[in-house]
Design a protein around this motif. Sequence first.
Motif, PDB file in Angstrom:
ATOM      1  N   ARG A   1      75.177  28.213  67.748  1.00  0.00           N
ATOM      2  CA  ARG A   1      74.394  27.280  67.672  1.00  0.00           C
ATOM      3  C   ARG A   1      74.463  26.474  69.041  1.00  0.00           C
ATOM      4  N   ALA A   2      75.762  26.434  69.661  1.00  0.00           N
ATOM      5  CA  ALA A   2      75.414  25.887  70.986  1.00  0.00           C
ATOM      6  C   ALA A   2      74.503  26.360  71.859  1.00  0.00           C
ATOM      7  N   LEU A   3      74.372  27.705  71.740  1.00  0.00           N
ATOM      8  CA  LEU A   3      73.547  28.479  72.527  1.00  0.00           C
ATOM      9  C   LEU A   3      72.127  28.509  72.207  1.00  0.00           C
ATOM     10  N   ALA A   4      71.757  28.511  70.775  1.00  0.00           N
ATOM     11  CA  ALA A   4      70.599  28.608  70.185  1.00  0.00           C
ATOM     12  C   ALA A   4      70.408  27.146  69.290  1.00  0.00           C
ATOM     13  N   PRO A   5      70.079  25.728  69.795  1.00  0.00           N
ATOM     14  CA  PRO A   5      70.013  24.738  69.013  1.00  0.00           C
ATOM     15  C   PRO A   5      68.883  24.902  67.984  1.00  0.00           C
ATOM     16  N   GLN A   6      67.814  25.721  68.484  1.00  0.00           N
ATOM     17  CA  GLN A   6      66.520  25.847  67.524  1.00  0.00           C
ATOM     18  C   GLN A   6      66.941  26.820  66.384  1.00  0.00           C
ATOM     19  N   GLY A   7      68.054  27.561  66.562  1.00  0.00           N
ATOM     20  CA  GLY A   7      68.196  28.260  65.355  1.00  0.00           C
ATOM     21  C   GLY A   7      67.981  29.829  65.644  1.00  0.00           C
ATOM     22  N   VAL A   8      68.829  30.783  64.866  1.00  0.00           N
ATOM     23  CA  VAL A   8      68.723  32.081  64.894  1.00  0.00           C
ATOM     24  C   VAL A   8      67.658  32.549  63.753  1.00  0.00           C
ATOM     25  N   ASP A   9      66.773  33.313  64.118  1.00  0.00           N
ATOM     26  CA  ASP A   9      65.732  34.019  63.104  1.00  0.00           C
ATOM     27  C   ASP A   9      66.357  35.031  62.329  1.00  0.00           C
ATOM     28  N   ALA A  10      66.998  35.883  62.950  1.00  0.00           N
ATOM     29  CA  ALA A  10      67.240  37.333  62.448  1.00  0.00           C
ATOM     30  C   ALA A  10      68.621  37.674  63.105  1.00  0.00           C
ATOM     31  N   ALA A  11      69.333  38.516  62.301  1.00  0.00           N
ATOM     32  CA  ALA A  11      70.716  39.229  62.744  1.00  0.00           C
ATOM     33  C   ALA A  11      70.894  40.622  62.416  1.00  0.00           C
ATOM     34  N   LEU A  12      71.224  41.249  63.443  1.00  0.00           N
ATOM     35  CA  LEU A  12      71.585  42.599  63.072  1.00  0.00           C
ATOM     36  C   LEU A  12      73.172  43.138  63.254  1.00  0.00           C
ATOM     37  N   ASP A  13      73.994  43.478  62.418  1.00  0.00           N
ATOM     38  CA  ASP A  13      75.218  43.584  62.335  1.00  0.00           C
ATOM     39  C   ASP A  13      75.617  45.054  62.586  1.00  0.00           C
ATOM     40  N   GLY A  14      76.040  45.382  63.683  1.00  0.00           N
ATOM     41  CA  GLY A  14      76.773  46.717  64.225  1.00  0.00           C
ATOM     42  C   GLY A  14      77.921  46.527  64.179  1.00  0.00           C
TER      43      GLY A  14
ATOM     44  N   GLY B   1      80.628  45.437  61.806  1.00  0.00           N
ATOM     45  CA  GLY B   1      81.288  45.753  60.381  1.00  0.00           C
ATOM     46  C   GLY B   1      82.660  45.195  60.155  1.00  0.00           C
ATOM     47  N   ARG B   2      82.865  43.982  60.853  1.00  0.00           N
ATOM     48  CA  ARG B   2      84.058  43.620  60.937  1.00  0.00           C
ATOM     49  C   ARG B   2      84.194  42.012  61.079  1.00  0.00           C
ATOM     50  N   GLY B   3      85.105  41.282  60.854  1.00  0.00           N
ATOM     51  CA  GLY B   3      85.275  39.886  61.448  1.00  0.00           C
ATOM     52  C   GLY B   3      84.390  38.910  60.866  1.00  0.00           C
ATOM     53  N   GLY B   4      83.848  39.172  59.580  1.00  0.00           N
ATOM     54  CA  GLY B   4      82.950  38.065  59.227  1.00  0.00           C
ATOM     55  C   GLY B   4      81.510  38.006  59.861  1.00  0.00           C
ATOM     56  N   ALA B   5      81.304  39.088  60.368  1.00  0.00           N
ATOM     57  CA  ALA B   5      79.781  39.114  60.873  1.00  0.00           C
ATOM     58  C   ALA B   5      79.011  38.849  60.066  1.00  0.00           C
ATOM     59  N   ILE B   6      78.794  39.329  58.852  1.00  0.00           N
ATOM     60  CA  ILE B   6      77.786  39.257  57.869  1.00  0.00           C
ATOM     61  C   ILE B   6      77.627  37.809  57.308  1.00  0.00           C
ATOM     62  N   ALA B   7      78.818  37.187  56.922  1.00  0.00           N
ATOM     63  CA  ALA B   7      78.868  35.929  56.458  1.00  0.00           C
ATOM     64  C   ALA B   7      78.162  34.768  57.595  1.00  0.00           C
ATOM     65  N   ASP B   8      79.034  34.974  58.617  1.00  0.00           N
ATOM     66  CA  ASP B   8      78.319  34.330  59.829  1.00  0.00           C
ATOM     67  C   ASP B   8      76.771  34.513  60.030  1.00  0.00           C
ATOM     68  N   SER B   9      76.323  35.557  59.792  1.00  0.00           N
ATOM     69  CA  SER B   9      74.923  35.770  60.265  1.00  0.00           C
ATOM     70  C   SER B   9      74.134  35.072  59.118  1.00  0.00           C
ATOM     71  N   VAL B  10      74.607  35.264  57.768  1.00  0.00           N
ATOM     72  CA  VAL B  10      73.780  34.550  56.539  1.00  0.00           C
ATOM     73  C   VAL B  10      73.897  33.083  56.976  1.00  0.00           C
ATOM     74  N   GLU B  11      74.901  32.391  57.455  1.00  0.00           N
ATOM     75  CA  GLU B  11      75.199  31.328  57.899  1.00  0.00           C
ATOM     76  C   GLU B  11      74.029  30.680  58.932  1.00  0.00           C
ATOM     77  N   LEU B  12      73.831  31.478  59.879  1.00  0.00           N
ATOM     78  CA  LEU B  12      73.201  31.348  61.114  1.00  0.00           C
ATOM     79  C   LEU B  12      71.816  31.286  60.708  1.00  0.00           C
ATOM     80  N   THR B  13      71.374  32.461  60.130  1.00  0.00           N
ATOM     81  CA  THR B  13      69.912  32.352  59.791  1.00  0.00           C
ATOM     82  C   THR B  13      69.372  31.666  58.616  1.00  0.00           C
ATOM     83  N   GLY B  14      70.311  31.033  57.914  1.00  0.00           N
ATOM     84  CA  GLY B  14      69.977  30.249  56.991  1.00  0.00           C
ATOM     85  C   GLY B  14      69.388  30.878  55.516  1.00  0.00           C
ATOM     86  N   GLY B  15      69.968  32.394  55.380  1.00  0.00           N
ATOM     87  CA  GLY B  15      69.692  33.064  54.419  1.00  0.00           C
ATOM     88  C   GLY B  15      70.051  34.450  54.377  1.00  0.00           C
ATOM     89  N   LYS B  16      69.523  35.268  53.295  1.00  0.00           N
ATOM     90  CA  LYS B  16      70.036  36.875  53.554  1.00  0.00           C
ATOM     91  C   LYS B  16      68.970  37.690  53.732  1.00  0.00           C
TER      92      LYS B  16
END
Length: 308
Positions: A200-213, A215-230
């Motif tokens: 969020r500090a790097l992208a105050p405007q938000g993240v539009d999409a996320a690709l999880d390559g 498979g560990r460390g809460g990447a999916i949960a963090d991605s859902v939070e950052l994109t605002g949905g599933k």
Amino acid sequence: MSKAIVFTGFGAADVLHAADVPVAEPGPGQVRIAVRTAGVNALDHKIRAGYLEQVFPVTFPHVPGLEAAGVVDAVGEGVGGLVVGDPVFGTTVTGAYAQQALADAARMTLKPDTFDWEQAAALPVAAETSYRAFELLGVQPGETLLVHAAAGAVGGVAVQIAVARGLTVIGTASEANHEHLRSLGAIPVAYGDGLVERVRALAPQGVDAALDGAGRGGAIADSVELTGGKDRVVSIADAVGAGEHGVRFTSGGPEEYRGGPALEEALGLLAAGRLRLPVHRVFPLDEAAAAHRESESGHVTGKIVLTV
């Protein structure tokens, strides 16, 4: 008979060993290639360990490997456009960790003279996976994309294709790989606790999409939070986590395969000097177990390749 690397039961990298396997004849629409190089993917060691038995069932003995480059040495009925002696690369029907492998002719592409054997083995899975994931995500020029495990074999190609398409890319990686990510055109960020705040500090405007390559460390949960949905989160590495969080997992099955347009785009970018294919390390076929251990270390920049 020809030499291959096989495993006869799930386990650690040491289950991989050399064996003689029958030489298969190509069926209708298939070619057989004399393999020069084979790509090593994270999926290979996950299948070998038995983590994906429900998604990718195997019969023993099993020859691993999804992609190869080599020379056509036999052509099946109904194949047009490829002849014995053609240098090709692509995804295989039988395991690629072998002196010979079968492939659907439609999934083989002629290797350009400017393209070496190691690069040829490094491209097919990474390009097809990136293209397929981007279609599912619906990425558009001007958007911001978060890529987890951005320094890996697939992640590095995905970053470059996304940048070439006009996206801003934020990539997670260890600190040691941040300069490498900058060289690919991504904005690097350290993974782990506090990732959401750092992104969020790097992208105050938000993240539009996320690709999880990763498979560990809460990447999916963090991605859902950052994109605002599933809806605009896709994982290529964590089927279980994707199911738990209600996001899409894509494995590249026959109904999903997008190799044709993916390789067309990637080869165009390579010719234009807009895509690089870093090869992390090259191992001889007999050292496939060492290649798997290297892949599993999680500190790989680019592609691991086997030479046959």
